[in-house]
Design a protein around this motif. Sequence first.
Motif, mmCIF file in Angstrom:
data_model
loop_
_atom_site.group_PDB
_atom_site.id
_atom_site.type_symbol
_atom_site.label_atom_id
_atom_site.label_comp_id
_atom_site.label_asym_id
_atom_site.label_seq_id
_atom_site.Cartn_x
_atom_site.Cartn_y
_atom_site.Cartn_z
ATOM 1 N N VAL A 36 0.839 -1.195 0.000
ATOM 2 C CA VAL A 36 0.000 0.000 0.000
ATOM 3 C C VAL A 36 0.874 1.244 0.000
ATOM 4 O O VAL A 36 0.670 2.170 -0.775
ATOM 5 C CB VAL A 36 -0.940 -0.003 1.222
ATOM 6 N N ASP A 37 1.889 1.226 0.884
ATOM 7 C CA ASP A 37 2.773 2.381 0.960
ATOM 8 C C ASP A 37 3.407 2.662 -0.388
ATOM 9 O O ASP A 37 3.445 3.796 -0.848
ATOM 10 C CB ASP A 37 3.882 2.135 2.006
ATOM 11 N N ALA A 38 3.904 1.573 -1.007
ATOM 12 C CA ALA A 38 4.586 1.741 -2.290
ATOM 13 C C ALA A 38 3.625 2.313 -3.319
ATOM 14 O O ALA A 38 3.961 3.240 -4.074
ATOM 15 C CB ALA A 38 5.128 0.397 -2.764
ATOM 16 N N THR A 39 2.384 1.795 -3.325
ATOM 17 C CA THR A 39 1.401 2.266 -4.302
ATOM 18 C C THR A 39 1.088 3.731 -4.086
ATOM 19 O O THR A 39 1.045 4.517 -5.030
ATOM 20 C CB THR A 39 0.103 1.447 -4.181
ATOM 21 N N VAL A 40 0.875 4.066 -2.802
ATOM 22 C CA VAL A 40 0.523 5.452 -2.492
ATOM 23 C C VAL A 40 1.654 6.383 -2.885
ATOM 24 O O VAL A 40 1.444 7.437 -3.474
ATOM 25 C CB VAL A 40 0.179 5.606 -0.991
ATOM 26 N N PHE B 15 -7.742 -19.239 -2.034
ATOM 27 C CA PHE B 15 -7.576 -17.938 -1.360
ATOM 28 C C PHE B 15 -8.721 -16.982 -1.625
ATOM 29 O O PHE B 15 -9.039 -16.128 -0.820
ATOM 30 C CB PHE B 15 -6.234 -17.296 -1.757
ATOM 31 N N TRP B 16 -9.386 -17.110 -2.796
ATOM 32 C CA TRP B 16 -10.455 -16.146 -3.071
ATOM 33 C C TRP B 16 -11.720 -16.453 -2.298
ATOM 34 O O TRP B 16 -12.698 -15.751 -2.375
ATOM 35 C CB TRP B 16 -10.727 -16.050 -4.570
ATOM 36 N N ARG B 17 -11.678 -17.568 -1.542
ATOM 37 C CA ARG B 17 -12.815 -17.829 -0.660
ATOM 38 C C ARG B 17 -12.405 -17.734 0.810
ATOM 39 O O ARG B 17 -13.209 -18.011 1.688
ATOM 40 C CB ARG B 17 -13.370 -19.231 -0.923
ATOM 41 N N ASP B 18 -11.118 -17.376 0.989
ATOM 42 C CA ASP B 18 -10.611 -17.287 2.368
ATOM 43 C C ASP B 18 -11.059 -15.950 2.962
ATOM 44 O O ASP B 18 -10.732 -14.884 2.446
ATOM 45 C CB ASP B 18 -9.073 -17.361 2.346
ATOM 46 N N LEU B 19 -11.827 -16.043 4.031
ATOM 47 C CA LEU B 19 -12.417 -14.833 4.602
ATOM 48 C C LEU B 19 -11.332 -13.845 5.043
ATOM 49 O O LEU B 19 -11.479 -12.637 4.879
ATOM 50 C CB LEU B 19 -13.300 -15.209 5.799
ATOM 51 N N ARG B 20 -10.239 -14.368 5.606
ATOM 52 C CA ARG B 20 -9.189 -13.464 6.071
ATOM 53 C C ARG B 20 -8.589 -12.702 4.900
ATOM 54 O O ARG B 20 -8.397 -11.499 4.940
ATOM 55 C CB ARG B 20 -8.077 -14.260 6.777
ATOM 56 N N PHE B 21 -8.351 -13.440 3.806
ATOM 57 C CA PHE B 21 -7.785 -12.789 2.633
ATOM 58 C C PHE B 21 -8.763 -11.755 2.075
ATOM 59 O O PHE B 21 -8.390 -10.631 1.756
ATOM 60 C CB PHE B 21 -7.467 -13.821 1.558
ATOM 61 N N LEU B 22 -10.035 -12.143 1.992
ATOM 62 C CA LEU B 22 -11.031 -11.244 1.405
ATOM 63 C C LEU B 22 -11.140 -9.934 2.186
ATOM 64 O O LEU B 22 -11.212 -8.853 1.598
ATOM 65 C CB LEU B 22 -12.399 -11.924 1.359
ATOM 66 N N SER B 23 -11.104 -10.059 3.513
ATOM 67 C CA SER B 23 -11.268 -8.834 4.293
ATOM 68 C C SER B 23 -10.070 -7.911 4.111
ATOM 69 O O SER B 23 -10.225 -6.700 3.970
ATOM 70 C CB SER B 23 -11.490 -9.162 5.771
ATOM 71 N N ILE B 24 -8.874 -8.483 4.065
ATOM 72 C CA ILE B 24 -7.682 -7.649 3.869
ATOM 73 C C ILE B 24 -7.688 -7.058 2.467
ATOM 74 O O ILE B 24 -7.450 -5.860 2.271
ATOM 75 C CB ILE B 24 -6.397 -8.464 4.123
ATOM 76 N N ALA B 25 -8.025 -7.914 1.476
ATOM 77 C CA ALA B 25 -8.048 -7.436 0.092
ATOM 78 C C ALA B 25 -9.041 -6.285 -0.060
ATOM 79 O O ALA B 25 -8.773 -5.300 -0.756
ATOM 80 C CB ALA B 25 -8.398 -8.572 -0.856
ATOM 81 N N GLY B 26 -10.173 -6.399 0.600
ATOM 82 C CA GLY B 26 -11.180 -5.333 0.524
ATOM 83 C C GLY B 26 -10.632 -4.025 1.039
ATOM 84 O O GLY B 26 -10.814 -2.977 0.426
ATOM 85 N N GLN B 27 -9.911 -4.118 2.160
ATOM 86 C CA GLN B 27 -9.349 -2.888 2.730
ATOM 87 C C GLN B 27 -8.289 -2.294 1.828
ATOM 88 O O GLN B 27 -8.219 -1.072 1.647
ATOM 89 C CB GLN B 27 -8.766 -3.176 4.110
ATOM 90 N N VAL B 28 -7.461 -3.167 1.254
ATOM 91 C CA VAL B 28 -6.417 -2.680 0.345
ATOM 92 C C VAL B 28 -7.058 -1.986 -0.842
ATOM 93 O O VAL B 28 -6.642 -0.887 -1.244
ATOM 94 C CB VAL B 28 -5.522 -3.850 -0.118
ATOM 95 N N ILE B 33 -8.295 2.918 -3.907
ATOM 96 C CA ILE B 33 -9.256 3.809 -4.573
ATOM 97 C C ILE B 33 -9.157 5.217 -3.991
ATOM 98 O O ILE B 33 -9.093 6.206 -4.730
ATOM 99 C CB ILE B 33 -10.696 3.254 -4.441
ATOM 100 N N VAL B 34 -9.090 5.295 -2.662
ATOM 101 C CA VAL B 34 -8.988 6.618 -2.021
ATOM 102 C C VAL B 34 -7.716 7.323 -2.481
ATOM 103 O O VAL B 34 -7.736 8.499 -2.847
ATOM 104 C CB VAL B 34 -9.014 6.477 -0.479
ATOM 105 N N ILE B 37 -8.048 8.582 -6.075
ATOM 106 C CA ILE B 37 -8.876 9.792 -6.187
ATOM 107 C C ILE B 37 -8.102 11.005 -5.668
ATOM 108 O O ILE B 37 -8.024 12.047 -6.324
ATOM 109 C CB ILE B 37 -10.197 9.626 -5.412
ATOM 110 N N ALA B 38 -7.473 10.835 -4.489
ATOM 111 C CA ALA B 38 -6.727 11.950 -3.904
ATOM 112 C C ALA B 38 -5.593 12.364 -4.824
ATOM 113 O O ALA B 38 -5.371 13.553 -5.065
ATOM 114 C CB ALA B 38 -6.191 11.561 -2.528
ATOM 115 N N GLY B 39 -4.893 11.383 -5.378
ATOM 116 C CA GLY B 39 -3.774 11.665 -6.272
ATOM 117 C C GLY B 39 -4.228 12.414 -7.503
ATOM 118 O O GLY B 39 -3.616 13.390 -7.934
ATOM 119 N N THR B 40 -5.378 11.966 -8.082
ATOM 120 C CA THR B 40 -5.905 12.631 -9.275
ATOM 121 C C THR B 40 -6.263 14.072 -8.970
ATOM 122 O O THR B 40 -5.916 14.985 -9.733
ATOM 123 C CB THR B 40 -7.160 11.895 -9.775
#
Lengths: 375, 403
Positions: A36-40, B15-28, B33-34, B37-40
């Motif tokens: 994430v850091d690298a991407t940001v 891994f795409w059904r692993d709940l732990r992975f999914l939750s982390i991936a969602g946050q990433v 995205i944020v 948008i901020a960079g743009t």
Amino acid sequence: MKRITFAALTAVLLLMLAACGGQAAAPDPAAIQEAVDATVAAMPAPEAPAAEAPAAQAGESRLDTILARGNLICGVNGGLAGFSNLEPDGSYSGFDADFCRAVAVALFNDPEAVEFVPLSTQERFTAVQAGTVDVLFRNTTWTLSRDSSVFMDFGPTTFYDGQAIMTTVDLDIAELEGLDAATICVQSGTTTELNLTDQFRARGINFEPLVFEDIDATYTAYNEGSCDAVTSDRSQLVARRTTLADPDAHVILDTVLSKEPLGPAVAQNDSRWSDVVEWTVYATIQAEELGINSANIQEFLESENPEVRRLLGAEGDLGVGVGLDNAFAVNIISSVGNYGEIYNRNLGPDTPFNLERGQNALWTEGGLMYAPPFR
Amino acid sequence: MSQQVATVSHQAPPFWRDLRFLSIAGQVLFVLIVALIAGTLYANVTSGMASLGMNAGYGFMGLAAGFEISQTPIPYNPIDSYWRAFQVGVINTILVSLVGIALATILGIVVGVAQLSTNWLVARLARTYVAIFRNIPLLLQLFFWYFGVFQQLPVVRESIALPGAIYLSSRGLAFPWLEPRLIQQPAGEPTSNVMLWLTVVLASIVVAGAAWYVLKVRQDRTGAQSPRFLIAALIIAASGVLGLMVLQPFVLTVPEFQRFNFQGGQRISIEYAALLLGLTTYTGAFIAEHVRAGIQGIPKGQNEAARAVGLKGGQMMRLVILPQALRIIIPPTTNEYLNLTKNSSLAIAIAYPDLFNVSRTILNQTGQAVSVIGLIMVSYLTISLVTSLLMNLYNRRVRLVER
């Protein structure tokens, strides 16, 4: 549904892998944080060239944007009869609005190819800076600071005005000194606001300002007696007096508080686009000087006078030189008219305002309207 | 990709059904995205400003402002800097917000309690007030007060004269006011007794506080009741009035109509009055609802228990119901305070020179949109954060102490 989720996740994963530079990203918090850091950190750099810049990058002009878009976006006042006023049918009328149409005709030979955006005094410069409007024809005074530190480029003055003060007849005031300690209504963000302060300071007298953002609120407050006087450009006061409850109860003082050259403004550092605006205005002035108007233009098209032939594009490549059609002046004159026609239609003797041409007469008639040679 | 899959053990789901992975991936994904948008936005602003040759900064704030401001609680002159003009705006915002918060709180408590009144008329009136003021946009209400009510007052030359040299007109309310009495000294600047008088008042507050405390300790120990609020108030009032008579720190100035306006005395402009009234009645309606909810949230048993131990109506409210109701009332009311402060920026519509109004003028005269808007945002943020900090401290005090 599952397929979509899977595709999305794969995309995310690929992104992460790319960001890590091929390093396999196991779902390990530390590695993800790193990713994430690298991407940001990498974000702004690749984004910068792709970003949609509001104004022109080096080499490209707003002119290209407008031509590609197919219409002109013109910032106007919208609440000032005679200059730019929203009519009941949704159209805009007035002196400034007609100059917007003249630019649209120069670009597209279509007086309808213009979108009017009413702007408050506060919004106008930001709107030009941010590229919300292409050009400002909004009874805007040309000053040094606006030309420099506000990042505008001004075109030729279309209307020479001066600041004046309107007050009620029964107060019986002859000059500015009579207004000591009065409350004066003024619109915020105008040169008027600054000149008023200057003039009172210079005379060593006091006043209390009542500053409105909205033009209608300003005159409503004056009409209701919340202020003893209202100040603005003389033309605006004349136009607004006609809309007050009892116009004869109000008097505009003879004192001229300042020079107010009103003209078009575009964003700084785009000379291709500002040239178009400038020469559109000059074309209307030059046409009047040569006696060409919308009624007699057909006769002038056969003229042998080289000056006329150059203006009308029969000789030379002047129009192409500013990025337009050679017939741009012909189009402007035949659909909008010359300067005198635009003036008389909106402010002249047949209108409620009946403003003398005064300084706005041609230079050949003792005024200040002067176009550089079309050559 | 194959590396990925290989690290997953045989029993575990892909891994795409692993709940732990999914939750982390969602946050990433969210962070990406944020950041995108901020960079743009950032790149857009910087490239836009660069193409105009503009640079962000606050150097321009030191230049002379050049415009006049109608209401200046601190000395201000058009030759002062933009900073000074900005400070005038900030103080005007604080002035309307603080008074607005105080009045809205009083109004809210009164109406909130009235809504629960057993008197049918009082309860109906209170509910009607809340329904009307809570459901009409604030801007509209401000226009109503300003253009519809205050501007319709008689013009200043035909002011309504109220008893006690008070004049009401479409310029505002002019009333007598105290000004420091200057005592000419044989040498040097004239002096005044204002500071001396303030010292006397301050001292009397300390004495009154001590008396209040002594009486409270006595009541806690022996149960002997005494009107300690009244005693403390009397001490302060008596020494204040006595000080006024002996020291004579002020002179009374009475408003007198000159050619255009009233001179002398003090004046409340209709812009300030309209804004204050609009903010107070609007926010008061919301606070009234919180107060009603807070009181209704206290179990009926508390009421009955208080009555059973012999407390009177007022004591019951003050000692039993309100301390508990406050826990419910304070958090949402803090929100209303913040809203009131932020809503005060609507002042721009009715010519009150608040922070937003003055800053917009600065923006327009300098053309520095990004810098000035940034400054406005930081200012409101600071005011709001300080407000919520104070309210949170107070909330902590009244919170149920858990052991």
